[in-house]
Design a protein around this motif. Structure first.
Motif, PDB file in Angstrom:
ATOM      1  N   SER A 128      10.414   8.311 -26.539  1.00 30.11           N
ATOM      2  CA  SER A 128      10.775   8.921 -26.170  1.00 30.11           C
ATOM      3  C   SER A 128      10.927  10.003 -24.831  1.00 30.11           C
ATOM      4  O   SER A 128      11.858   9.932 -24.015  1.00 30.11           O
ATOM      5  CB  SER A 128      11.911   9.517 -27.904  1.00 30.11           C
ATOM      6  OG  SER A 128      12.123   8.727 -28.595  1.00 30.11           O
ATOM      7  N   ALA A 129      10.095  11.070 -25.683  1.00 28.98           N
ATOM      8  CA  ALA A 129       9.642  11.478 -23.884  1.00 28.98           C
ATOM      9  C   ALA A 129       9.878  10.922 -22.986  1.00 28.98           C
ATOM     10  O   ALA A 129      10.119  11.364 -22.012  1.00 28.98           O
ATOM     11  CB  ALA A 129       9.111  12.824 -24.568  1.00 28.98           C
ATOM     12  N   LEU A 130       9.227   9.757 -22.738  1.00 29.73           N
ATOM     13  CA  LEU A 130       8.751   9.535 -21.580  1.00 29.73           C
ATOM     14  C   LEU A 130      10.191   9.410 -21.091  1.00 29.73           C
ATOM     15  O   LEU A 130      10.448   8.993 -19.634  1.00 29.73           O
ATOM     16  CB  LEU A 130       7.492   8.434 -21.708  1.00 29.73           C
ATOM     17  CG  LEU A 130       7.640   6.543 -20.766  1.00 29.73           C
ATOM     18  CD1 LEU A 130       6.811   8.014 -18.625  1.00 29.73           C
ATOM     19  CD2 LEU A 130       6.576   5.527 -20.891  1.00 29.73           C
ATOM     20  N   TRP A 131      11.071   8.623 -21.789  1.00 30.98           N
ATOM     21  CA  TRP A 131      11.855   7.123 -21.419  1.00 30.98           C
ATOM     22  C   TRP A 131      12.959   8.230 -20.875  1.00 30.98           C
ATOM     23  O   TRP A 131      13.834   7.980 -20.782  1.00 30.98           O
ATOM     24  CB  TRP A 131      13.040   6.849 -22.415  1.00 30.98           C
ATOM     25  CG  TRP A 131      12.353   5.421 -22.802  1.00 30.98           C
ATOM     26  CD1 TRP A 131      11.243   4.801 -23.739  1.00 30.98           C
ATOM     27  CD2 TRP A 131      12.231   3.977 -21.359  1.00 30.98           C
ATOM     28  NE1 TRP A 131      11.102   3.572 -23.499  1.00 30.98           N
ATOM     29  CE2 TRP A 131      11.436   3.140 -22.339  1.00 30.98           C
ATOM     30  CE3 TRP A 131      13.754   4.273 -20.886  1.00 30.98           C
ATOM     31  CZ2 TRP A 131      11.446   1.952 -21.346  1.00 30.98           C
ATOM     32  CZ3 TRP A 131      13.221   2.887 -19.927  1.00 30.98           C
ATOM     33  CH2 TRP A 131      12.224   1.419 -20.108  1.00 30.98           C
ATOM     34  N   LEU A 132      13.538   9.403 -21.887  1.00 32.77           N
ATOM     35  CA  LEU A 132      13.931  10.936 -21.619  1.00 32.77           C
ATOM     36  C   LEU A 132      14.176  10.994 -20.200  1.00 32.77           C
ATOM     37  O   LEU A 132      14.688  12.191 -19.342  1.00 32.77           O
ATOM     38  CB  LEU A 132      14.330  12.467 -22.434  1.00 32.77           C
ATOM     39  CG  LEU A 132      14.903  12.866 -21.719  1.00 32.77           C
ATOM     40  CD1 LEU A 132      16.048  12.913 -21.995  1.00 32.77           C
ATOM     41  CD2 LEU A 132      14.576  14.335 -23.359  1.00 32.77           C
ATOM     42  N   SER A 133      12.618  11.184 -19.798  1.00 31.55           N
ATOM     43  CA  SER A 133      12.192  11.551 -18.577  1.00 31.55           C
ATOM     44  C   SER A 133      12.619  11.065 -17.087  1.00 31.55           C
ATOM     45  O   SER A 133      12.973  10.847 -16.563  1.00 31.55           O
ATOM     46  CB  SER A 133      10.292  11.853 -18.458  1.00 31.55           C
ATOM     47  OG  SER A 133      10.712  12.594 -19.297  1.00 31.55           O
ATOM     48  N   ILE A 134      12.806   9.981 -17.555  1.00 32.97           N
ATOM     49  CA  ILE A 134      12.967   8.257 -16.749  1.00 32.97           C
ATOM     50  C   ILE A 134      13.848   8.349 -15.869  1.00 32.97           C
ATOM     51  O   ILE A 134      14.860   8.084 -15.876  1.00 32.97           O
ATOM     52  CB  ILE A 134      12.387   6.417 -17.598  1.00 32.97           C
ATOM     53  CG1 ILE A 134      11.006   6.956 -17.186  1.00 32.97           C
ATOM     54  CG2 ILE A 134      13.669   5.468 -16.732  1.00 32.97           C
ATOM     55  CD1 ILE A 134      10.217   5.536 -18.401  1.00 32.97           C
ATOM     56  N   PHE A 135      15.255   8.906 -17.526  1.00 33.06           N
ATOM     57  CA  PHE A 135      16.180   9.202 -17.061  1.00 33.06           C
ATOM     58  C   PHE A 135      16.989  10.101 -16.417  1.00 33.06           C
ATOM     59  O   PHE A 135      18.440   9.604 -15.888  1.00 33.06           O
ATOM     60  CB  PHE A 135      16.965   8.233 -19.094  1.00 33.06           C
ATOM     61  CG  PHE A 135      17.291   6.980 -19.087  1.00 33.06           C
ATOM     62  CD1 PHE A 135      17.537   5.650 -18.598  1.00 33.06           C
ATOM     63  CD2 PHE A 135      16.460   6.451 -20.851  1.00 33.06           C
ATOM     64  CE1 PHE A 135      17.682   5.190 -19.001  1.00 33.06           C
ATOM     65  CE2 PHE A 135      17.276   5.152 -21.604  1.00 33.06           C
ATOM     66  CZ  PHE A 135      17.630   4.468 -20.449  1.00 33.06           C
ATOM     67  N   LEU A 226      -0.266  14.903 -21.457  1.00 32.48           N
ATOM     68  CA  LEU A 226      -0.943  15.637 -19.594  1.00 32.48           C
ATOM     69  C   LEU A 226      -0.461  14.971 -18.648  1.00 32.48           C
ATOM     70  O   LEU A 226       0.226  15.089 -17.323  1.00 32.48           O
ATOM     71  CB  LEU A 226      -2.289  15.809 -19.500  1.00 32.48           C
ATOM     72  CG  LEU A 226      -2.896  16.782 -19.962  1.00 32.48           C
ATOM     73  CD1 LEU A 226      -4.534  17.139 -20.634  1.00 32.48           C
ATOM     74  CD2 LEU A 226      -2.826  17.925 -20.379  1.00 32.48           C
ATOM     75  N   VAL A 227      -0.179  13.355 -18.447  1.00 34.87           N
ATOM     76  CA  VAL A 227       0.241  12.424 -17.576  1.00 34.87           C
ATOM     77  C   VAL A 227       1.464  12.943 -16.956  1.00 34.87           C
ATOM     78  O   VAL A 227       2.068  13.112 -15.318  1.00 34.87           O
ATOM     79  CB  VAL A 227       0.191  11.037 -17.300  1.00 34.87           C
ATOM     80  CG1 VAL A 227      -0.025  10.054 -16.685  1.00 34.87           C
ATOM     81  CG2 VAL A 227      -1.854  11.033 -17.506  1.00 34.87           C
ATOM     82  N   LEU A 228       1.839  13.527 -18.442  1.00 35.36           N
ATOM     83  CA  LEU A 228       3.720  13.247 -18.047  1.00 35.36           C
ATOM     84  C   LEU A 228       4.391  14.817 -17.583  1.00 35.36           C
ATOM     85  O   LEU A 228       5.216  14.882 -17.100  1.00 35.36           O
ATOM     86  CB  LEU A 228       4.134  13.241 -19.134  1.00 35.36           C
ATOM     87  CG  LEU A 228       6.004  13.222 -19.328  1.00 35.36           C
ATOM     88  CD1 LEU A 228       6.503  12.140 -18.400  1.00 35.36           C
ATOM     89  CD2 LEU A 228       6.471  13.071 -21.414  1.00 35.36           C
ATOM     90  N   ALA A 229       2.997  15.619 -17.682  1.00 37.67           N
ATOM     91  CA  ALA A 229       3.848  16.865 -17.394  1.00 37.67           C
ATOM     92  C   ALA A 229       2.919  16.671 -15.901  1.00 37.67           C
ATOM     93  O   ALA A 229       3.500  17.568 -14.826  1.00 37.67           O
ATOM     94  CB  ALA A 229       2.578  17.974 -18.168  1.00 37.67           C
ATOM     95  N   VAL A 230       1.966  15.397 -16.205  1.00 31.20           N
ATOM     96  CA  VAL A 230       1.796  16.129 -13.838  1.00 31.20           C
ATOM     97  C   VAL A 230       3.346  15.607 -13.604  1.00 31.20           C
ATOM     98  O   VAL A 230       3.317  16.183 -12.238  1.00 31.20           O
ATOM     99  CB  VAL A 230       0.308  15.599 -13.631  1.00 31.20           C
ATOM    100  CG1 VAL A 230       0.179  15.417 -12.047  1.00 31.20           C
ATOM    101  CG2 VAL A 230      -0.546  15.978 -14.508  1.00 31.20           C
ATOM    102  N   LEU A 231       3.190  14.967 -13.820  1.00 28.06           N
ATOM    103  CA  LEU A 231       4.346  14.099 -13.153  1.00 28.06           C
ATOM    104  C   LEU A 231       5.989  14.208 -12.638  1.00 28.06           C
ATOM    105  O   LEU A 231       6.357  14.281 -11.790  1.00 28.06           O
ATOM    106  CB  LEU A 231       4.999  12.063 -13.711  1.00 28.06           C
ATOM    107  CG  LEU A 231       4.400  10.997 -13.926  1.00 28.06           C
ATOM    108  CD1 LEU A 231       4.035  10.133 -14.764  1.00 28.06           C
ATOM    109  CD2 LEU A 231       3.908  10.861 -12.300  1.00 28.06           C
TER     110      LEU A 231
END
Length: 241
Positions: A128-135, A226-231
């Motif tokens: 969900s955190a990934l999709w929230l970032s994408i949206f 960590l990858v999500l944070a770097v993005l």
């Protein structure tokens, strides 16, 4: 052979597990009851489920079956010839879902073992955190595009897929940055709501498969975050400028 009737309003999903396969299809409730009577009288499930869109999983080609406490599905992975295939069976009744999984385990005659994977809260939240970032990022990009289109006034669109480009540009121009932001904000709110629910009740996944099952380790979850944070660190300067 075992069967279940999973009621869905005026329709009923009939699920049958034999020693060789699983069958499922949604019929009008009277038809489903008629089929139950025919099953009891000895009619083959293969004949009753010879209809379009019926779910059929042959155990000889089954690689894996699993269900999660976070949704209503039992997901099957199997081989069709040389192709890897998958199908999901949605079952409203939680008790029926557990009974079907137990029947599958029994029908597979010990060839498959049952495993349980209890997600941690960080692991449960990641999708969900990934999709929230994408949206969120997509909303920012499209809102800026809508603003640029409105500021440009009349413009000509050329090149490949001109019709699709014209449709997208026209929609963004009609919605404007405010409309895009509202729609994107609603989608982000829905994903955030899903994230909260997943953190409150992390998924318990039950798996049937022939080989050993290894749950995702905490180190992999840490790497994903960590990858999500770097993005995010890389994109924030672009968003804020």
């Amino acid at each position: 052979m075992q069967y279940w009737q999973d009621g869905k309003g005026e329709k009923t999903q009939l699920i049958v597990v034999t020693d060789e396969a699983l069958y499922a299809h949604t019929f009008a409730t009277p038809v489903a009851q008629q089929h139950v009577d025919e099953l009891v009288s000895g009619k083959s499930p293969a004949l009753l489920f010879a209809v379009a869109d019926a779910t059929y999983v042959a155990f000889r080609s089954l690689d894996r079956a699993q269900c999660s406490s976070s949704d209503n599905d039992i997901d099957f992975a199997f081989k069709e010839g040389k192709e890897d295939q998958s199908v999901s069976l949605s079952i409203e009744g939680e008790g029926i879902r557990e009974q079907v999984l137990a029947a599958l385990e029994h029908a597979l005659h010990g060839r498959f073992k049952r495993y349980e994977d209890q997600y941690s809260r960080p692991r449960a939240a990641f999708g969900s955190a990934l999709w929230l970032s994408i949206f969120a990022f997509a909303t920012w990009v499209l809102a800026n595009a809508a603003s640029a289109l409105q500021a440009a006034g009349d413009h000509e669109i050329t090149g490949r897929r001109k019709g699709l480009k014209t449709l997208v540009a026209g929609t963004l121009e009609w919605l404007g940055p405010t409309g895009v932001t509202v729609i994107g904000g609603l989608l982000c709110a829905l994903v955030a709501w899903n994230l909260v629910n997943r953190v409150k009740a992390p998924s318990l996944v039950q798996i049937l498969q022939p080989g050993p099952y290894k749950a995702q380790g905490a180190a992999i979850t840490v790497i994903k975050y960590l990858v999500l944070a770097v993005l995010w660190i890389g994109l924030l300067p672009i968003v804020l400028r």
